[in-house]
Design a protein around this motif. Structure first.
Motif, PDB file in Angstrom:
ATOM      1  N   GLY A 239      17.028  12.237  26.134  1.00 28.68           N
ATOM      2  CA  GLY A 239      15.785  11.820  25.496  1.00 28.68           C
ATOM      3  C   GLY A 239      15.844  11.805  23.986  1.00 28.68           C
ATOM      4  N   PHE A 240      16.824  12.507  23.400  1.00 30.64           N
ATOM      5  CA  PHE A 240      16.906  12.581  21.946  1.00 30.64           C
ATOM      6  C   PHE A 240      17.253  11.217  21.344  1.00 30.64           C
ATOM      7  CE2 PHE A 240      19.368  13.556  18.029  1.00 30.64           C
ATOM      8  CZ  PHE A 240      18.396  14.251  17.325  1.00 30.64           C
ATOM      9  N   LEU A 241      18.328  10.606  21.833  1.00 33.12           N
ATOM     10  CA  LEU A 241      18.747   9.314  21.288  1.00 33.12           C
ATOM     11  C   LEU A 241      17.713   8.215  21.527  1.00 33.12           C
ATOM     12  CD1 LEU A 241      22.551   9.258  22.170  1.00 33.12           C
ATOM     13  CD2 LEU A 241      21.542   9.591  19.924  1.00 33.12           C
ATOM     14  N   PRO A 242      17.157   8.082  22.742  1.00 37.16           N
ATOM     15  CA  PRO A 242      16.143   7.044  22.936  1.00 37.16           C
ATOM     16  C   PRO A 242      14.936   7.204  22.015  1.00 37.16           C
ATOM     17  CG  PRO A 242      16.934   7.815  25.052  1.00 37.16           C
ATOM     18  CD  PRO A 242      17.515   8.737  24.018  1.00 37.16           C
ATOM     19  N   ALA A 243      14.495   8.435  21.788  1.00 36.89           N
ATOM     20  CA  ALA A 243      13.330   8.647  20.917  1.00 36.89           C
ATOM     21  C   ALA A 243      13.632   8.245  19.484  1.00 36.89           C
ATOM     22  CB  ALA A 243      12.893  10.111  20.976  1.00 36.89           C
ATOM     23  N   LEU A 244      14.816   8.562  18.998  1.00 33.04           N
ATOM     24  CA  LEU A 244      15.205   8.145  17.647  1.00 33.04           C
ATOM     25  C   LEU A 244      15.281   6.624  17.546  1.00 33.04           C
ATOM     26  CD1 LEU A 244      18.074  10.611  16.680  1.00 33.04           C
ATOM     27  CD2 LEU A 244      15.782  10.523  15.695  1.00 33.04           C
ATOM     28  N   SER A 245      15.885   6.006  18.557  1.00 31.79           N
ATOM     29  CA  SER A 245      16.018   4.560  18.555  1.00 31.79           C
ATOM     30  C   SER A 245      14.650   3.879  18.545  1.00 31.79           C
ATOM     31  CB  SER A 245      16.825   4.119  19.786  1.00 31.79           C
ATOM     32  OG  SER A 245      16.901   2.722  19.873  1.00 31.79           O
ATOM     33  N   GLN A 246      13.734   4.403  19.332  1.00 30.20           N
ATOM     34  CA  GLN A 246      12.384   3.827  19.388  1.00 30.20           C
ATOM     35  C   GLN A 246      11.654   3.991  18.062  1.00 30.20           C
ATOM     36  OE1 GLN A 246      10.809   5.916  22.791  1.00 30.20           O
ATOM     37  NE2 GLN A 246      12.357   5.024  24.148  1.00 30.20           N
ATOM     38  N   TRP A 247      11.819   5.134  17.414  1.00 28.42           N
ATOM     39  CA  TRP A 247      11.180   5.341  16.112  1.00 28.42           C
ATOM     40  C   TRP A 247      11.747   4.363  15.091  1.00 28.42           C
ATOM     41  CZ3 TRP A 247      12.871   6.613  11.216  1.00 28.42           C
ATOM     42  CH2 TRP A 247      11.886   6.949  10.292  1.00 28.42           C
ATOM     43  N   CYS A 248      13.051   4.178  15.101  1.00 26.40           N
ATOM     44  CA  CYS A 248      13.666   3.228  14.170  1.00 26.40           C
ATOM     45  C   CYS A 248      13.122   1.823  14.385  1.00 26.40           C
ATOM     46  CB  CYS A 248      15.179   3.230  14.335  1.00 26.40           C
ATOM     47  SG  CYS A 248      16.005   4.703  13.672  1.00 26.40           S
ATOM     48  N   ALA A 249      13.014   1.412  15.647  1.00 23.50           N
ATOM     49  CA  ALA A 249      12.510   0.066  15.937  1.00 23.50           C
ATOM     50  C   ALA A 249      11.086  -0.112  15.445  1.00 23.50           C
ATOM     51  CB  ALA A 249      12.596  -0.198  17.444  1.00 23.50           C
ATOM     52  N   ALA A 250      10.289   0.937  15.579  1.00 25.39           N
ATOM     53  CA  ALA A 250       8.881   0.851  15.163  1.00 25.39           C
ATOM     54  C   ALA A 250       8.729   0.785  13.653  1.00 25.39           C
ATOM     55  CB  ALA A 250       8.115   2.048  15.721  1.00 25.39           C
ATOM     56  N   HIS A 251       9.747   1.213  12.905  1.00 22.18           N
ATOM     57  CA  HIS A 251       9.634   1.267  11.442  1.00 22.18           C
ATOM     58  C   HIS A 251      10.664   0.362  10.744  1.00 22.18           C
ATOM     59  CE1 HIS A 251       7.572   4.960  12.763  1.00 22.18           C
ATOM     60  NE2 HIS A 251       6.869   4.827  11.652  1.00 22.18           N
ATOM     61  N   ASP A 252      11.247  -0.567  11.483  1.00 19.52           N
ATOM     62  CA  ASP A 252      12.207  -1.524  10.915  1.00 19.52           C
ATOM     63  C   ASP A 252      13.367  -0.826  10.208  1.00 19.52           C
ATOM     64  OD1 ASP A 252      10.734  -3.783  11.783  1.00 19.52           O
ATOM     65  OD2 ASP A 252       9.363  -3.522  10.098  1.00 19.52           O
ATOM     66  N   VAL A 253      13.811   0.270  10.797  1.00 20.93           N
ATOM     67  CA  VAL A 253      14.979   1.001  10.314  1.00 20.93           C
ATOM     68  C   VAL A 253      16.150   0.652  11.225  1.00 20.93           C
ATOM     69  CG1 VAL A 253      15.982   3.299   9.982  1.00 20.93           C
ATOM     70  CG2 VAL A 253      13.582   2.873   9.382  1.00 20.93           C
ATOM     71  N   VAL A 254      17.302   0.383  10.648  1.00 21.15           N
ATOM     72  CA  VAL A 254      18.475   0.016  11.447  1.00 21.15           C
ATOM     73  C   VAL A 254      19.051   1.267  12.115  1.00 21.15           C
ATOM     74  CG1 VAL A 254      20.774  -1.022  11.406  1.00 21.15           C
ATOM     75  CG2 VAL A 254      18.969  -1.934   9.919  1.00 21.15           C
ATOM     76  N   PHE A 255      19.146   1.222  13.430  1.00 17.89           N
ATOM     77  CA  PHE A 255      19.697   2.339  14.201  1.00 17.89           C
ATOM     78  C   PHE A 255      21.183   2.061  14.442  1.00 17.89           C
ATOM     79  CE2 PHE A 255      20.671   4.524  18.257  1.00 17.89           C
ATOM     80  CZ  PHE A 255      20.291   5.807  17.915  1.00 17.89           C
TER      81      PHE A 255
END
Length: 444
Positions: A239-255
């Motif tokens: 769950g750690f990686l998916p949550a980070l990836s989702q936050w990046c997508a929501a804020h236009d940050v490149v994961f």
């Protein structure tokens, strides 16, 4: 592999032998002191699960040249592909007169890496070089500067990647100043986190630090190893990686997923991100990509990869034709020989044996990993206090007995195992027998 290379552990001298001692003396006189070695022996042949030295000693390989020779040190398809290419030409520079091999590797990476979106790839020489170029691409795309990395991270030895790497000694000490705009967030580290910190909670903790100390409006990229390498083979909680990836997508940050060590079947998935279905914007690969030849890549979403201006990316040797030939043969070997599944089989064998070792020895604090990327973290009995000296003793004993073992970890207390996927179960079991004896000797 070489026809003469018998697949068995066999010691004919003390370790190191006289010829290796002679070569080490020459090495010390000719090579810069900063270039260290794990084993005091010099290789002459390698393949399958064996490395043979100049004195005739044969070692079981649990290191794969630090996760590079995943398909073996002399995989037949790789050897033949390189032989054919070297007879045609060794170099023209893709930026001068391009060649099909580079394009074919890019096509393969676009096909194999996570996600079915439109992708582009760029080829380089080393993992650190690819990480740096991933940062360049992310900054060009977002027009922001800040980069977030994590506790215990290792991303390379260049100036920018030293700033991204967490561990000071031996990688950073005395080499500063380092590149600016690099920020560090807490990782999910199940063995050392509080018991109530699951993957989602750990992600919230990291995101809180990022938002307070950096701010999404300033952030170009979040860079993470899906399973940390040099930092200790730390596997974040689910769950750690998916949550980070989702936050990046929501804020236009490149994961950005740094899969330099985890990529190409090493973890029992083709890429470690596949385990939880994480689709990074950019993925960095190297090590196992080309069967031992120097090659690395950045692969990602077409619009992000195309953000750089023409000639903003590249390098004289990037995507060398020999390395490209080796990479295509490596990918063919992985697919034809079912090496993703083989990594899973190796992992089950190793984890079963190491979990039994842990049950009998309270100095083994944690056993972790996926596929053929497994580690044990060693501690003082009955505590979680790191025991780097025990790790050193066990590794040294294994070396003397003919097994190549590597250490790692922020605290220097982790034994890491990266056997080539070409190793036999018999050799792997024998290596684990040697390791068990090494623990017993450390007790004595």
């Amino acid at each position: 592999m070489p026809a003469s290379l018998e697949q068995r552990r066999h010691l004919v001298t003390e370790i190191p032998g006289p010829r290796s001692l002679e070569l080490m003396s020459r090495k010390n006189a000719a090579v810069a002191r900063g270039i260290g070695t794990t084993m005091p022996v010099f290789a002459v042949e390698a393949g399958g699960g064996i490395v043979k030295d100049v004195d005739g000693n044969s070692f079981i390989d649990l290191g794969s040249g630090i996760a590079v020779t995943t398909v073996g040190n002399s995989a037949p398809r790789v050897v033949e592909a390189v032989r054919e290419q070297v007879e045609a030409f060794t170099h023209t520079c893709f930026m001068v007169t391009p060649y099909e091999g580079y394009v074919a590797v890019a096509e393969a990476l676009n096909r194999l890496t996570p996600g079915d979106h439109e992708k582009r790839s760029a080829l380089f020489n080393s993992g650190a070089e690819a990480v740096e170029n991933a940062i360049k691409i992310a900054r060009a795309h977002t027009r922001r500067q800040a980069v977030v990395v994590f506790d215990h991270a290792y991303h390379g030895r260049t100036n920018l990647t030293m700033a991204m790497t967490a561990k000071s000694m031996p990688y950073k000490s005395g080499f500063g100043p380092f590149a600016p705009e690099i920020y560090r967030a807490p990782l999910s580290y199940p063995f050392r986190d509080e018991k109530d910190v699951d993957g989602q909670t750990a992600a919230e903790r990291a995101i809180d630090v990022i938002e307070k100390q950096v701010g999404s409006a300033n952030l170009a990229a979040v860079v993470i190893e899906p399973i940390q390498g040099e930092g200790g083979f730390i596997v974040p909680a689910d769950g750690f990686l998916p949550a980070l990836s989702q936050w990046c997508a929501a804020h236009d940050v490149v994961f950005i997923a740094d899969e330099v060590q985890t990529g190409f079947a090493r973890t029992g998935d083709l890429f470690a991100c596949d385990h939880e279905g994480v689709v990074p914007d950019l993925i960095v690969t190297a090590k196992g990509i080309a069967g031992g030849l120097p090659l690395s890549a950045v692969t990602g979403r077409g619009d992000i990869m195309d953000a750089s201006h023409v000639s903003g990316l590249g390098g004289t040797y990037g995507g060398n034709p020999l390395a490209c030939a080796a990479a295509l043969a490596t990918i063919e070997t992985i697919e034809a020989e079912g090496l993703v599944a083989r990594a899973g089989d190796i992992g089950r064998l190793m984890l079963d044996r190491l979990n039994r070792l842990q049950a009998d020895d309270d100095r083994v604090g944690d056993v972790r990993g996926r596929g053929a990327m497994v580690a044990v973290e060693l501690v003082k009995p009955g505590t979680t206090e790191p025991d780097a000296e025990l790790a050193r003793q066990v590794a040294a004993s294994a070396h003397r007995s003919g097994v190549i073992v590597l250490t790692c970890g922020t605290y220097g207390n982790v034994l890491r195992f990266l056997p080539p996927l070409a190793i036999s179960d018999e050799l792997l079991t024998e290596a684990l027998d040697v390791l068990t004896t090494a623990f017993e000797e450390a007790t004595a």
